[in-house]
Each structure stands twice: as C-alpha cells, then as structure tokens.
Design an enzyme around this catalytic site. Structure first.
Site, PDB file in Angstrom:
ATOM      1  N   ASP A   1       0.811  -1.220   0.000  1.00  0.00           N
ATOM      2  CA  ASP A   1       0.000   0.000   0.000  1.00  0.00           C
ATOM      3  C   ASP A   1       0.847   1.273   0.000  1.00  0.00           C
ATOM      4  O   ASP A   1       2.073   1.238   0.209  1.00  0.00           O
ATOM      5  CB  ASP A   1      -0.955  -0.001   1.209  1.00  0.00           C
ATOM      6  CG  ASP A   1      -0.284  -0.464   2.514  1.00  0.00           C
ATOM      7  OD1 ASP A   1       0.959  -0.436   2.581  1.00  0.00           O
ATOM      8  OD2 ASP A   1      -0.999  -0.844   3.447  1.00  0.00           O
TER       9      ASP A   1
ATOM     10  N   ASN B   1      -7.052  -2.069  14.229  1.00  0.00           N
ATOM     11  CA  ASN B   1      -8.492  -2.240  14.004  1.00  0.00           C
ATOM     12  C   ASN B   1      -8.789  -3.478  13.158  1.00  0.00           C
ATOM     13  O   ASN B   1      -9.895  -3.641  12.646  1.00  0.00           O
ATOM     14  CB  ASN B   1      -9.086  -0.988  13.330  1.00  0.00           C
ATOM     15  CG  ASN B   1      -8.552  -0.781  11.917  1.00  0.00           C
ATOM     16  OD1 ASN B   1      -7.594  -1.433  11.504  1.00  0.00           O
ATOM     17  ND2 ASN B   1      -9.153   0.130  11.187  1.00  0.00           N
TER      18      ASN B   1
ATOM     19  N   HIS C   1      -7.196  -4.342  10.296  1.00  0.00           N
ATOM     20  CA  HIS C   1      -6.935  -4.260   8.858  1.00  0.00           C
ATOM     21  C   HIS C   1      -5.663  -5.026   8.488  1.00  0.00           C
ATOM     22  O   HIS C   1      -4.784  -5.252   9.316  1.00  0.00           O
ATOM     23  CB  HIS C   1      -6.894  -2.800   8.365  1.00  0.00           C
ATOM     24  CG  HIS C   1      -5.691  -1.996   8.717  1.00  0.00           C
ATOM     25  ND1 HIS C   1      -5.750  -0.648   8.961  1.00  0.00           N
ATOM     26  CD2 HIS C   1      -4.376  -2.311   8.851  1.00  0.00           C
ATOM     27  CE1 HIS C   1      -4.552  -0.186   9.209  1.00  0.00           C
ATOM     28  NE2 HIS C   1      -3.699  -1.176   9.155  1.00  0.00           N
TER      29      HIS C   1
ATOM     30  N   GLU D   1      -9.557  -1.557   5.300  1.00  0.00           N
ATOM     31  CA  GLU D   1     -10.219  -1.111   6.520  1.00  0.00           C
ATOM     32  C   GLU D   1     -11.573  -1.806   6.697  1.00  0.00           C
ATOM     33  O   GLU D   1     -12.277  -2.056   5.705  1.00  0.00           O
ATOM     34  CB  GLU D   1     -10.469   0.400   6.427  1.00  0.00           C
ATOM     35  CG  GLU D   1      -9.201   1.223   6.301  1.00  0.00           C
ATOM     36  CD  GLU D   1      -8.537   1.478   7.638  1.00  0.00           C
ATOM     37  OE1 GLU D   1      -8.360   0.525   8.421  1.00  0.00           O
ATOM     38  OE2 GLU D   1      -8.179   2.635   7.894  1.00  0.00           O
TER      39      GLU D   1
HETATM   40  C1  GLP Z   1      -0.322   0.010   8.624  1.00  0.00           C
HETATM   41  C2  GLP Z   1      -0.097  -0.682   7.270  1.00  0.00           C
HETATM   42  C3  GLP Z   1      -0.218  -2.148   7.432  1.00  0.00           C
HETATM   43  C4  GLP Z   1       0.528  -2.523   8.700  1.00  0.00           C
HETATM   44  C5  GLP Z   1      -0.305  -2.123   9.875  1.00  0.00           C
HETATM   45  C6  GLP Z   1       0.363  -2.347  11.231  1.00  0.00           C
HETATM   46  O1  GLP Z   1      -1.241   1.001   8.564  1.00  0.00           O
HETATM   47  N1  GLP Z   1      -0.937  -0.244   6.206  1.00  0.00           N
HETATM   48  O2  GLP Z   1       0.286  -2.805   6.293  1.00  0.00           O
HETATM   49  O3  GLP Z   1       0.729  -3.900   8.754  1.00  0.00           O
HETATM   50  O4  GLP Z   1      -0.796  -0.829   9.687  1.00  0.00           O
HETATM   51  O5  GLP Z   1       1.251  -1.338  11.529  1.00  0.00           O
HETATM   52  P1  GLP Z   1       2.279  -1.422  12.755  1.00  0.00           P
HETATM   53  O6  GLP Z   1       3.203  -2.537  12.434  1.00  0.00           O
HETATM   54  O7  GLP Z   1       2.958  -0.087  12.774  1.00  0.00           O
HETATM   55  O8  GLP Z   1       1.479  -1.694  13.979  1.00  0.00           O
END
Ligand code: GLP
Length: 257
Positions: free
Chosen positions: A79, A148, A150, A155
């Site tokens: 993404d 959340n 995702h 989302e």
């Molecule tokens: C982000 C990314 C995800 C990631 C997730 C967890 O927003 N879009 O691909 O895996 O949220 O993030 P973190 O590892 O900082 O908790």
C-alpha cells in the site's frame, strides 16, 4: 517455538520477543526472494526489526549468492498513501527505500509500490493490481496487523474479495500511524491505495507477523472468531497456507496448547 491452537488449520509460531520473531521471519523472506513469483512486502513498525534482520542475513551471504539474490529481487508492497511520494518521509516508498532499497542498493523499480502521486489514484490502483496479476500473483505475502484488524489498508468493513483500490482511511488508522507524521493524525493522508483482500488471499502463502500486547485481542479475534467484515484479517483463516508468527505478548490472548 511452534505452538498449536487446537484444530487450527494454520501454523502458529510464538517467539519470546519481537527480535526473535524478526530472526524467524527473515529466512522465510530470503527463501521467497529466490522464487519465481514476487514477494509481497508490508510496512509498519512491526516490520522494522524484520527488515533489519533481513539486511543482516543478506549481508552474511557469500558474495555471488548475494549478487544473484539482489539482481533477481522482485517485490510488491501492499500500500501507499494517496498524495505522497518518495520525498515525503511519511510515505511508504520512503520507508522502503530506507529499510531495503538504499542499504541493499536495489535496482530502482524492483521494489514496487503503488504510486501515491499518480494523477488518477483509482486508475493507479487498477494498474497496480493488474501488475501484480501479470507477475503471476504474489508468492509469499508478508502482513502486519492493524490495531483495528486491517491488513494492508483494507479497513473494516471489508469482505474477502475486495480488489486493489483507492479508499478512505479510518480515524483509528490515521491515529495509529500518526507517529510518522509528527504525531498529528490530521497530517496522515486521508486516502490510500492498497492491494485488496482478493490479491492477498490469492498469494501462494501468507505470513502474518504480530508483535506487542496491544494487538493481542485483535489477533485473537482475527484467528478465533468466525470470519467477518468487521475484522478484515479474519479472512486469512480461509487461506490454505497461512503461517502466523507472533511474540509472546501478541499471542497472550490465544488458547495455546
Ligand atoms: C499500517 C499498514 C499495514 C501494517 C499495519 C500495522 O497502517 N498499512 O500494512 O501492517 O498498519 O502497523 P504497525 O506494524 O505499525 O502496527
């Protein structure tokens, strides 16, 4: 250590802490980089020790092996924020350049992400999804878990067959990712392009990496509750080759035996 959730159809590996998780993930990425299908990469704080471990592994390879691996590198990130390009430190393209592209001196274009600065983000999402399909789909898809529920930027609510697309980010996600934007959730772009659950579930293998006690309850819901649009990660339960790697804190709400 490999633990079991009774009757679970996926493999679950629990390590003491995030560094041990990263050391366990890195060789799997290295192996996947040698395959014909591209590797699916993720961003987020969870991946920082993972990419550090991967860099160390690659640095430790014999010279020729390292050269061959880097020359054949082909990856697609999940993404990118709409509106951000590599010159913005909060962009995922900048994050990946710092984590892997620059230290490994990868040929530009081998580490692919959606173009957040495309004039038409919907068309860019379509182009990116088509590029993944043209590459034969993802081989190993690395995933983190949003607080959340995702995966990528899928989302909730999100079904199991959402395609690569441009979408609105939730307030919860903008808050979760605010650290990369000076701590201000309003500075986090409101839209993103993400590979969908469709492309993620079409990967040959999925590797979900979760660390920290703050994700424990969401990991429990993702793995143990019936799959639902409210927890996009729960669709991973239907993937035939899912591996979950977690540290003890993230696995603390799971009924392990
Ligand atoms: C982000 C990314 C995800 C990631 C997730 C967890 O927003 N879009 O691909 O895996 O949220 O993030 P973190 O590892 O900082 O908790």
């Amino acid at each position: 250590m490999t633990l079991r959730i009774p009757a679970a159809p996926y493999a679950l590996q629990v390590e003491p802490d995030e560094d041990a998780v990263a050391e366990a993930v890195a060789p799997r990425l290295l192996e996947a980089l040698g395959e014909s299908r591209p590797l699916g990469l993720a961003t987020g704080r969870t991946m920082e020790p993972v990419y550090a471990a991967l860099r160390r592994r690659i640095a430790g390879l014999p010279g020729l092996e390292r050269q061959v691996l880097l020359a054949q590198w082909r990856s697609f990130n999940l993404d990118e924020y709409v509106g951000l390009g590599p010159e913005h430190p909060g962009s995922f393209s900048a994050t990946m350049a710092l984590a892997l592209g620059e230290p490994l001196d990868l040929v530009p274009g081998r580490l692919q992400l959606p173009d957040g600065q495309a004039d038409d983000p919907e068309a860019e999402a379509h182009r990116y999804g088509t590029a993944v399909a043209a590459a034969g789909g993802i081989g190993l898809q690395l995933l983190g878990l949003g607080s959340n529920g995702h995966v990528g930027f899928n989302e909730p609510p999100c079904g199991a067959q959402a395609p690569c697309r441009c979408l609105e980010l939730s307030d919860a996600t903008r808050l979760q990712n605010a650290a990369a934007f000076g701590g201000d959730p309003q500075a986090v772009p409101p839209r993103a392009i993400t590979l969908g659950t469709a492309e993620i579930l079409a990967a040959d293998r999925v590797l979900l990496v979760v660390t920290g006690g703050a994700k424990a309850e969401m990991l429990r819901r993702a793995l143990l509750e019936p799959p639902s649009v409210e927890v996009p990660a729960s669709w991973l339960q239907g993937h035939p080759r899912l591996t979950v790697m977690a540290d003890a804190a993230a696995a603390s709400a799971l009924p392990l035996s």
